[in-house]
Design a protein around this motif. Structure first.
Motif, mmCIF file in Angstrom:
data_model
loop_
_atom_site.group_PDB
_atom_site.id
_atom_site.type_symbol
_atom_site.label_atom_id
_atom_site.label_comp_id
_atom_site.label_asym_id
_atom_site.label_seq_id
_atom_site.Cartn_x
_atom_site.Cartn_y
_atom_site.Cartn_z
ATOM 1 N N UNK A 39 0.698 -0.957 -0.056
ATOM 2 C CA UNK A 39 -0.192 -0.243 0.072
ATOM 3 C C UNK A 39 0.906 1.371 -0.169
ATOM 4 N N UNK A 40 0.230 2.007 -0.430
ATOM 5 C CA UNK A 40 1.230 3.943 -0.558
ATOM 6 C C UNK A 40 0.298 4.701 -0.024
ATOM 7 N N UNK A 80 13.418 -3.086 -17.326
ATOM 8 C CA UNK A 80 12.265 -3.984 -16.530
ATOM 9 C C UNK A 80 10.706 -3.888 -16.987
ATOM 10 N N UNK A 81 10.061 -5.251 -17.037
ATOM 11 C CA UNK A 81 8.392 -5.252 -17.021
ATOM 12 C C UNK A 81 7.929 -5.167 -15.878
ATOM 13 N N UNK A 82 7.218 -3.358 -15.354
ATOM 14 C CA UNK A 82 6.406 -3.574 -14.515
ATOM 15 C C UNK A 82 4.132 -3.982 -14.823
ATOM 16 N N UNK A 83 3.733 -4.820 -14.347
ATOM 17 C CA UNK A 83 2.565 -5.054 -14.527
ATOM 18 C C UNK A 83 2.101 -4.218 -13.916
ATOM 19 N N UNK A 84 0.560 -3.754 -13.166
ATOM 20 C CA UNK A 84 -0.066 -3.403 -12.390
ATOM 21 C C UNK A 84 -1.279 -4.062 -12.602
ATOM 22 N N UNK A 85 -0.799 -5.256 -11.898
ATOM 23 C CA UNK A 85 -2.762 -5.595 -11.171
ATOM 24 C C UNK A 85 -3.692 -5.627 -11.488
ATOM 25 N N UNK A 86 -3.347 -4.933 -10.157
ATOM 26 C CA UNK A 86 -4.428 -4.092 -9.317
ATOM 27 C C UNK A 86 -3.938 -3.012 -8.422
ATOM 28 N N UNK A 87 -5.193 -1.702 -8.525
ATOM 29 C CA UNK A 87 -5.031 -0.647 -8.025
ATOM 30 C C UNK A 87 -5.857 -0.104 -7.923
ATOM 31 N N UNK A 225 -2.069 -1.579 -4.013
ATOM 32 C CA UNK A 225 -1.376 -1.849 -4.831
ATOM 33 C C UNK A 225 -0.830 -3.139 -5.575
ATOM 34 N N UNK A 226 -1.084 -4.366 -6.666
ATOM 35 C CA UNK A 226 -0.305 -5.496 -6.572
ATOM 36 C C UNK A 226 0.412 -5.171 -7.842
ATOM 37 N N UNK A 227 0.594 -5.592 -8.227
ATOM 38 C CA UNK A 227 2.023 -6.069 -9.300
ATOM 39 C C UNK A 227 2.219 -6.852 -9.242
ATOM 40 N N UNK A 228 3.237 -7.568 -10.332
ATOM 41 C CA UNK A 228 4.062 -7.713 -10.915
ATOM 42 C C UNK A 228 5.225 -7.660 -11.881
ATOM 43 N N UNK A 229 6.228 -8.770 -11.627
ATOM 44 C CA UNK A 229 6.903 -7.850 -12.594
ATOM 45 C C UNK A 229 8.555 -9.162 -13.732
ATOM 46 N N UNK A 230 8.222 -8.793 -14.672
ATOM 47 C CA UNK A 230 9.687 -9.696 -15.239
ATOM 48 C C UNK A 230 11.109 -8.742 -15.801
ATOM 49 N N UNK A 231 11.794 -9.689 -15.864
ATOM 50 C CA UNK A 231 13.449 -9.232 -16.478
ATOM 51 C C UNK A 231 13.039 -9.279 -18.056
ATOM 52 N N UNK A 232 13.211 -8.759 -19.292
ATOM 53 C CA UNK A 232 13.388 -8.116 -20.217
ATOM 54 C C UNK A 232 15.014 -8.674 -20.370
#
Lengths: 335, 335, 335, 335
Positions: A39-40, A80-87, A225-232
């Motif tokens: 939470x922010x 870095x890919x930051x995918x916002x799952x839920x706000x 905030x719910x997010x996930x990340x990937x690395x390209x």
């Protein structure tokens, strides 16, 4: 409700963080594919509770971010890919304000003039997550009106390049205070990695904001905030980019505003060239006729504009190897 | 297919007109409520027919307009409402181009640099009115893709104030080469009247254009134009404004781009104040959260940006006494 | 006190002229080499006499010019050289002012904001031609101080290209309201000719002004003007240029200010290339190290900046065939 | 050759410093009044020796600075006065260059366009300290010409505020890469102190540069620097300021260029108000007529412009308690 990588629940501690880069210890480690829930705090560090709490009086620092998170496997030169799952707004209210010498329709520190500041005034919005609305209440009359709830994160970034440390107020190539409304749930943000672990941080939730954020402040609220990340791996991303289910979007971050426009258009053209094999002038032409453009903010130390194109016009090309689609599927699997 | 005021069919003559203002004789008189049907030439004065017709070689002048039309009853200090009833490409093709030292991603006469010009290249689009698409053909590969047909007029204006005469390339307070995609059928454009009869002229049809018109040229095509006009007496309009069924829109026209942004936002706020009775800072706040903003062109002698708000947020207020709704009903009665 | 071409004394008539271009009849014919003596009214059309005469109250129009003068032999594609022989304030006082929403440190029509205008205030200066000073008197205290008298013409121009007519407030490629302090006695201004006879007009004398003219107004005064003209046949001049005994100077005229800078530097580089035979990057380098740059105005509808280089660095090259030197000798012969 | 505080001779070590702020250990302590003698490397870190050493090939990092120096007694909220006693090129040559996509007359990373870079080219200048000249040699012809030697430091700064760390390429409120030619021997630079000890660093000597530094690079050279510092306790300085024997000068540091202009003018007006007791509009008026303005650089991440006024017009007022005069006397006593 799980993911390949598992879920990390992170409860932010005091003191809050107000910079990107620098020596701050990572608060947690994230593995690609893991889901982070946290939470922010709002941009006023939670100090503005009522319309009588003038930010210039009650705030010591602005725009706290949660982080930095060390992303496992992220190295210089990756994306870095930051995918916002839920706000989700964490409270049933948000606030906005005029702030002395800040905003697009006032003299500022940079656009220095001889005018005294406009009146500092606070607005408090009701946020109704179920109805999906935020309610505006005028301060000098009984006028109220409902606007669509459209939750977004104003600030998402990584450590800057060249050893720089930037205030969390500043957007630039590392992301930061981009203030683009398209950073909503379902979007993937791509940022170039400048240091090992990328050092992701974010905050500045808005229940919504207008394009350009003309008064300088959105409907500021604490945000789950719910997010996930990937690395390209091995793919550089010079400026922030956003992918949604429908569009690719390049973000220009600069003053003056025409440079933010130029940057975003140029980067989108490069991206289209890469994805379609079009000659650069052919891509220029296609973007000229098919492109969308809009400002994110015209008030921060750097302005932001996006250049966007519908993915369907790229005839099946998948950006960054299709990472956005995979992350969306993950999201679908979770809920 | 008639209207209270009747229909005027106007067949443009040679020579074409390339300025707003000045001593050109009116080509016809329009009574408010009359419907005008005519056809405009493309911005290349019809000289670019194939991809081998480079504009810098085959064109002597750019951006011809049809007019001026003398609007009966329009006096200095009034507002002219120009309602676009229908826009139909007159041919089944259109063209676009890069042009030497013109556009947003090239050195220009104003943004002077030491680079030689980019390659001048022409693209020819197929226009399929029935399918509602324009087809892009790349020049250096076999790539083609269909884009939605979205016909618009790039240039609509009246005689400028202060005795000025402006090239039809220039947008400014008098309208002119605004290049905003929202000037499509169903929209009403409001312009302040600077001389008796207003002296309306228009042209520069685009089968579509992207926001910002980044290469400097839309999908240019000859256009069948059907429009009608009204005069709002005694009401001044400082900058061009557009009303659609859903939105009010103020157009800022300036360099640099941040000034076009500021102008448009300021004018929209003034408009909201007038229509809602909100205090100016309350209107600033509402527009900050609810407003939309986008560039029209970032390539012409002045740039354009719009600031827009959904009419529904104004709780029933009707701009200019509801003239847009009346003109839409007229349109409905005609077809 | 004579010249090869003789002297024309011209007494300006009412009504005054407020535009460049358009249908105004020439007031007189000038032959190259003739000396013209006349007097220009101040930018307030003479209506501000005391500190209580607020321009927004007492002025109907701003910035009258004397002319147009038809220059014999000047044709499209030529360059007109206007050499200022003498500038003498016609009265022993001048005025300046803040003006609502005009100037560099205030919100303006273009840089639109929500601030009310700054106070409108008038200052009256004493002008002492013998001592060579103008005396500033503060309005809110007893502070006074003497500044050097440095008489200049704010506005000198010809008819614009492309059939345009521009307000005398506007500077652009045709000259006009340049507001550069280097337009003082002894300077030669070069302007491209756009119509037969060039149609020269001028006015807006300043007893002096600062670089940038930050409040938007110089020490405005009626001015006795003595000038002469030459026509350089078949030589185009894209932007205004100034030559003094010591320097060549290109004037960029644009918004934003960086474009005025770029224009002026680019034009000076082209000029150096032409005069020295240097390769363009070599000229870029020389100007980068040897050039001077300063703003004229940062308040008018277009801003002005000059780029200058000392003539001595060009090793004897003579611009426009040495016309400046010849005109200076003429001036020497006259007095 | 001594001073009240004595002389510190500092020999810079490897590795060189490329940032302002951050965790770098101070290299030495300076007491106010002490004289520091050291030598700075050129902006190419010494790697460009001949015209065949293209910076993009031979340089890894740009713009090294010497420092940081911890200034005893300097605390947050104070002002640091840095007085340049002597600047002497350390070698008898300097270099300049065009650099890909850097400079004012080329597309850049921020002013993004589709042009390929201009040719990268190096110029080598002879520096003759005795004759006081630098000699330009064209690369594509035999043209050479002597320019006055006018040694300056391009980069002088302290640690930024708010915990930021900035690349040494960037100018901002903390100073840094200001690139204003007025930073020559005899000048005093005033900078606000943001951290204990101020953490002064400097470098980027130019044998000379033009106003605006249009190609992006001066006549770069290693420089022997002799300077001294004072601390003005409890006095804040928001933007860099310079004092010479004749002038006060405020430096605006911003993009776009008009904001750098506005900042500098606004700060100078505030300074004049403080020194003369003039009402703010009276000071605005005085600066409008008496002020000088010029660009430092129009190529770096922020542009610089100065606003200047002759000290004599301030009727004896002494900035910062007369520190500049005292330091000049010290300099006089030393030599």
């Amino acid at each position: 409700m799980t993911s390949a990588g598992g879920v990390v629940d992170f409860e932010p501690d005091e003191p809050m963080l107000y910079t990107f880069g620098g020596g701050a210890e990572p608060v947690a480690m994230l593995r690609p594919g893991q889901v982070l829930r946290t939470v922010t705090e709002d941009c006023f560090s939670g100090a503005v509770l009522t319309v009588d709490d003038l930010p210039s009086k009650v705030c010591e620092q602005f725009n706290p971010v949660v982080g930095p998170f060390y992303v496992q496997g992220a190295e210089v030169g990756d994306t870095l890919a930051v995918h916002l799952l839920a706000l989700d707004p964490a409270k049933d209210w948000g606030t906005s304000a005029t702030f002395p010498h800040f905003g697009a329709l006032t003299a500022t520190r940079a656009t220095a003039m001889l005018h005294p500041p406009l009146e500092e005034r606070v607005w408090r919005y009701d946020i109704d997550r179920h109805a999906g609305v935020v309610r505006f209440h005028a301060r000098r009359s009984a006028y109220t009106v409902e606007l669509p709830l459209d939750a977004m994160l104003g600030t998402v970034g990584v450590a800057p390049a060249a050893g720089e440390v930037r205030s969390s107020i500043v957007p630039d190539a590392h992301g930061g205070n981009l203030d683009v409304p398209e950073l909503r749930a379902g979007s993937t943000l791509y940022l170039g990695v400048n240091v090992p672990g990328a050092l992701l941080a974010f905050g500045d939730g808005h229940a919504r904001q207008g394009q350009g954020e003309v008064c300088g402040v959105g409907v500021e609220c604490a945000m789950r905030v719910t997010l996930t990340v990937e690395v390209i791996k091995g793919v550089r991303t010079p400026w922030p980019r956003i992918e949604t289910d429908r569009q690719l979007m390049s973000i220009g971050v600069a003053r003056p505003l025409e440079d933010a426009f130029r940057m975003s258009q140029r980067d989108l053209i490069d991206w289209v060239v890469e994805l379609t094999g079009l000659d650069v002038l052919d891509a220029y032409q296609l973007v000229s006729q098919a492109g969308r453009a809009a400002p994110g903010n015209v008030c921060d130390p750097n302005y932001t504009m996006h250049a966007a194109i519908d993915t369907v016009l790229l005839r099946g090309a998948a950006a960054y190897g299709g990472v956005h689609r995979r992350l969306r599927q993950l999201a679908g699997a979770m809920w």
